[in-house]
Design a protein around this motif. Structure first.
Motif, PDB file in Angstrom:
ATOM      1  N   MET A 115       0.518  -0.767   0.265  1.00  0.00           N
ATOM      2  CA  MET A 115      -0.178   0.250   0.014  1.00  0.00           C
ATOM      3  C   MET A 115       0.762   1.097   0.115  1.00  0.00           C
ATOM      4  N   THR A 118       2.779   1.626  -3.683  1.00  0.00           N
ATOM      5  CA  THR A 118       1.972   2.197  -4.554  1.00  0.00           C
ATOM      6  C   THR A 118       0.732   3.070  -4.585  1.00  0.00           C
ATOM      7  N   GLY A 119       0.751   4.366  -3.171  1.00  0.00           N
ATOM      8  CA  GLY A 119       0.450   4.996  -3.257  1.00  0.00           C
ATOM      9  C   GLY A 119      -0.509   5.114  -2.536  1.00  0.00           C
ATOM     10  N   GLN A 120      -1.628   4.220  -2.040  1.00  0.00           N
ATOM     11  CA  GLN A 120      -2.584   3.609  -1.980  1.00  0.00           C
ATOM     12  C   GLN A 120      -2.800   3.445   0.025  1.00  0.00           C
ATOM     13  N   TYR A 121      -2.258   3.597   0.715  1.00  0.00           N
ATOM     14  CA  TYR A 121      -2.040   3.809   1.902  1.00  0.00           C
ATOM     15  C   TYR A 121      -2.508   5.055   2.736  1.00  0.00           C
TER      16      TYR A 121
END
Length: 121
Positions: A115, A118-121
């Motif tokens: 996360m 991939t910048g999804q945090y």
């Protein structure tokens, strides 16, 4: 970026452990981190607590303990009222996830490291 204060449950000083990797990556990304592990210690500027520290404003709990070892922390985690709990691979806990969802806490089965990368945090 809003700072998502994160509790790492299952933190370790052992650099080969995923709890350690996540803690270091979260700090490198600028997140405030609270760490709880089976042993006290320190990683960088983060103290690893064995006890359950009094905390406020926890946005995310990321789990690196298996379901059995999580049991003693369930009430503590729910009392923090985080916005979400991330169950990393090997830390899945459907009972805790159900309790959390009943309290309006988002639960996610995912990898914190992925996360973050991939910048999804």
């Amino acid at each position: 970026m809003a700072n998502k204060k994160t509790l790492v449950l299952g933190a370790s000083e052992n650099t080969s452990r995923y709890g350690n990797m996540a803690l270091r990556r979260l700090r490198a990304s600028g997140y405030d981190v609270v760490a709880i592990g089976r042993r006290e210690g320190q990683v960088g500027d983060v103290v690893i607590h064995k006890a359950k520290p009094e905390e406020e404003d926890i946005d995310t709990v990321t789990m690196y303990m298996n379901e059995y070892n999580q049991k003693e922390y369930e009430d503590y985690i729910l009392s923090l009222k985080p916005k979400r709990i991330i169950f990393n691979p090997g830390a899945e806990n459907y009972t805790l996830a159900h309790k959390a969802e009943q309290q309006g806490i988002q639960t996610i089965e995912a990898c914190t490291l992925v996360m973050l990368s991939t910048g999804q945090y």
